[in-house]
Design an enzyme around this catalytic site. Structure first.
Site, PDB file in Angstrom:
ATOM      1  N   ASP A 276       1.000  -1.007   0.017  1.00 35.98           N
ATOM      2  CA  ASP A 276       0.074  -0.075  -0.006  1.00 35.98           C
ATOM      3  C   ASP A 276       0.849   1.279  -0.048  1.00 35.98           C
ATOM      4  O   ASP A 276       1.669   1.429   0.999  1.00 35.98           O
ATOM      5  CB  ASP A 276      -0.930  -0.008   1.238  1.00 35.98           C
ATOM      6  CG  ASP A 276      -1.491   1.373   1.607  1.00 35.98           C
ATOM      7  OD1 ASP A 276      -1.835   2.183   0.606  1.00 35.98           O
ATOM      8  OD2 ASP A 276      -2.123   1.558   2.851  1.00 35.98           O
ATOM      9  N   GLU A 294      -3.356   4.237  -2.635  1.00 38.71           N
ATOM     10  CA  GLU A 294      -3.958   3.827  -1.255  1.00 38.71           C
ATOM     11  C   GLU A 294      -5.489   3.906  -1.209  1.00 38.71           C
ATOM     12  O   GLU A 294      -6.075   3.111  -0.656  1.00 38.71           O
ATOM     13  CB  GLU A 294      -3.198   4.575  -0.189  1.00 38.71           C
ATOM     14  CG  GLU A 294      -3.673   4.134   1.375  1.00 38.71           C
ATOM     15  CD  GLU A 294      -2.893   4.973   2.324  1.00 38.71           C
ATOM     16  OE1 GLU A 294      -2.592   4.170   3.300  1.00 38.71           O
ATOM     17  OE2 GLU A 294      -2.600   6.093   2.146  1.00 38.71           O
ATOM     18  N   GLU A 295      -5.907   5.267  -1.427  1.00 43.18           N
ATOM     19  CA  GLU A 295      -7.417   5.565  -1.328  1.00 43.18           C
ATOM     20  C   GLU A 295      -8.068   4.590  -2.050  1.00 43.18           C
ATOM     21  O   GLU A 295      -9.401   3.920  -1.707  1.00 43.18           O
ATOM     22  CB  GLU A 295      -7.780   6.951  -1.878  1.00 43.18           C
ATOM     23  CG  GLU A 295      -7.164   8.022  -1.004  1.00 43.18           C
ATOM     24  CD  GLU A 295      -5.660   8.270  -1.210  1.00 43.18           C
ATOM     25  OE1 GLU A 295      -5.081   9.180  -0.544  1.00 43.18           O
ATOM     26  OE2 GLU A 295      -5.045   7.863  -2.257  1.00 43.18           O
TER      27      GLU A 295
END
Length: 566
Positions: A276, A294-295
């Site tokens: 991540d 990541e989001e």
């Protein structure tokens, strides 16, 4: 029963009240968790559906949320500006009428019933944690900076916690002081209004889909959240934060490196730790406007968001490993082009602890380092950060043995006024350390228990799946970052690294470079030394080409020519 300090740690950040038979902060206590009376009555009404609760629109839902917040003493902590408009916009305009009828008629009542179960789910969680892990702490608690530990949650409990986040019921006071990220969904909805990017709506659709799925069928697995910390102080009894010399004299073999020009990390089918590309605050902009690597991962695997409740921000010697999250959504696109495209059925197998074999490691890179990324301290920071994420506690003995050899080389070099790297290269002991030893193939480390032995063998096969960590918006050099992660994976004794290039032009020669390095039998110290030498020349402006062109001159690619023209 669970130790009082675990409950005491997380209680200020939960919307519940507690009654305990003991006020001792050092002994075990029996306790009971409750919703405040007014909140209990409101949730019961929501659980009976819109005929009773009158909650049949986004606007009224937000009013119900405000009432709930008032009933638990949060009215003095206002939600994000425009949150009310965002709830109304999504549920009353962006959601179809048919979907809205299902949402308010079935999903909201089911989520309210799940919230009513939250106190009993938490009590059972602490009890089961003690039964399964014994003296090993695994209960829900705040894991602050430099506090290594693991939290082990059921998917059902995670669903209840995320329902709290949807209804914005988590207290927010003192979260900043504890370096905890925001967890309520108010900013997520507020950023829908006005004129939000299409990707913001699609993020909400992913999360709404998650709640629809868990309302139809309660997931039964488990998820672990581990804060990994490499101590900054050197110790003869454990692994410590590596210094530049540790990398300069390491004889660890470079692991297998596979380049993938197509595909996504989350779609890989190998036994691998999936990187991540994290913010120092877990989740980054997932619950705000962010919509990059990541989001997106937090949207398609929403159970990751639960870690934002109790995981403080990461320091340079820390990483967060999450095992067991389920994927719920299909998607396409990236950033502004991100789109939710439908349901996803996760078929990953489970491990012996009931977790899906989806392993995610959150590591945060330097943000906008520019030319400073070529300084040795920045190179060391990034390599150590990746190593912190990639190392495996089950290989502790092998790490210890390897680093003790490195320390012996350093100590001998200091006493004899010699170069430590030369000492290590000529040391017969180090020369006799072959690849099988590097991989920690120790049968002595395996227990006699067949199940534990099976799990140990399974862990031995877990590699790294990654890509352009710390590049893109963070401004890192993709060529350097690919090599840094190779160093870290190798030093962590991982069997392989699978690198997804995502179409990055500067990495078109990555396969050629890694094959050349592997063909020459380089070890970690060889690659580290070359990165340091190249970085020194970049800082002195003695070269302005990329690392690949510098390493293999005379074979410049298009991207290398662009470097030289700058």
């Amino acid at each position: 029963m669970a130790k009082w300090e675990d409950v005491e740690s997380i209680l200020p950040y939960l919307p519940l009240i507690l009654r305990s038979s003991s006020s001792s902060s050092s002994s075990s206590s029996s306790f009971a968790l409750f919703w405040p009376p007014r909140a209990l009555e409101s949730l019961k009404a929501l659980a009976l559906g819109p005929d009773v609760s009158r909650v049949a629109s986004g606007e009224v839902l937000f009013d119900a949320i405000l009432d709930l917040r008032d009933s638990i003493g949060l009215s003095q902590h206002p939600l994000a500006h425009a949150a009310a408009d965002g709830f109304a916009l999504f549920f009353d305009e962006l959601m179809s009428r048919m979907d809205a009828r299902v949402w308010f008629g079935e999903i909201v009542p089911t989520l309210a019933r799940l919230l009513l179960q939250l106190p009993s789910l938490l009590e059972a969680h602490y009890q089961k944690s003690d039964e399964v892990f014994g003296k090993e702490k695994a209960g829900l608690r705040v894991l602050g900076s430099q506090e290594a530990g693991i939290v082990f949650l059921s998917q059902e409990l995670i669903g209840a916690l995320l329902a709290c986040a949807l209804f914005c019921l988590f207290p927010t006071s003192n979260r900043d002081a504890k370096l905890l990220p925001a967890i309520n969904f108010d900013y997520l909805f507020a950023n829908l209004y006005p004129n939000a990017r299409q990707s913001q709506e699609q993020k909400v659709r992913c999360l709404i889909h998650y709640f629809e799925r868990i309302s139809l069928s309660t997931p039964t697995g488990f998820v672990s959240f581990e804060r990994k910390v490499i101590p900054l102080q050197r110790s003869s009894s454990g692994i410590s934060y590596p210094e530049a010399d540790d990398w300069r004299i390491s004889k660890a073999s470079l692991c297998q490196f596979k380049v993938l020009s197509a595909g996504l990390i989350e779609d890989q089918q190998d036994e691998a730790l999936e990187v991540d590309f994290a913010n120092e605050y877990l989740g980054g902009g997932a619950l705000h406007r962010g919509c990059v690597q990541e989001e997106i991962r937090f949207m398609i695997n929403p159970e990751l968001i639960a870690g934002m409740l109790f995981m403080a921000s990461m320091r340079d010697n820390e990483a967060i490993e999450i095992v067991g999250v389920e994927r719920f959504s299909q998607y396409m696109g990236y950033s502004s082009s991100f789109r939710f495209v439908g349901d996803y059925i996760d078929r990953k197998p489970f491990d012996l602890l009931g977790r899906r074999k989806t392993r995610i490691i959150a590591i945060d890179a330097l943000d906008s380092p520019r030319l400073a990324q070529y300084k040795t301290d920045c190179l060391l920071r990034e390599t150590n950060k990746a190593f912190c994420g990639f190392f495996d506690r089950s290989k502790h003995r092998c790490y210890l043995k390897h680093f003790q050899m490195v320390d012996s080389c350093r100590e001998y070099a200091h006493e004899s006024n010699a170069d430590a790297s030369v000492v290590c290269k000529t040391s017969q002991e180090m020369e006799n350390q072959d690849n099988s030893e590097n991989r920690c193939s120790s049968n002595s480390d395996l227990t006699e228990n067949n199940e534990e032995r099976s799990q140990q063998i399974d862990l031995e096969s877990i590699g790294i799946a990654t890509g352009n960590w710390g590049c893109g918006a963070f401004g890192g050099d993709p060529e350097m970052k690919s090599m840094i992660q190779w160093l870290a994976a190798s030093q962590a004794l991982r069997p392989f690294i699978h690198y997804y290039t995502f179409g990055e032009a500067s990495l078109e020669r990555l396969q050629q470079v890694t094959e050349w390095i592997s063909g020459h039998g380089w070890t970690v110290c060889d690659l580290w030394s070359m990165l340091v030498e190249y970085s020194t020349q970049r800082l002195r402006r003695e070269t302005n080409v990329g690392f690949f062109a510098w390493l293999l001159p005379g074979q410049s690619s298009t991207s290398d020519m662009q470097y030289m023209s700058q």
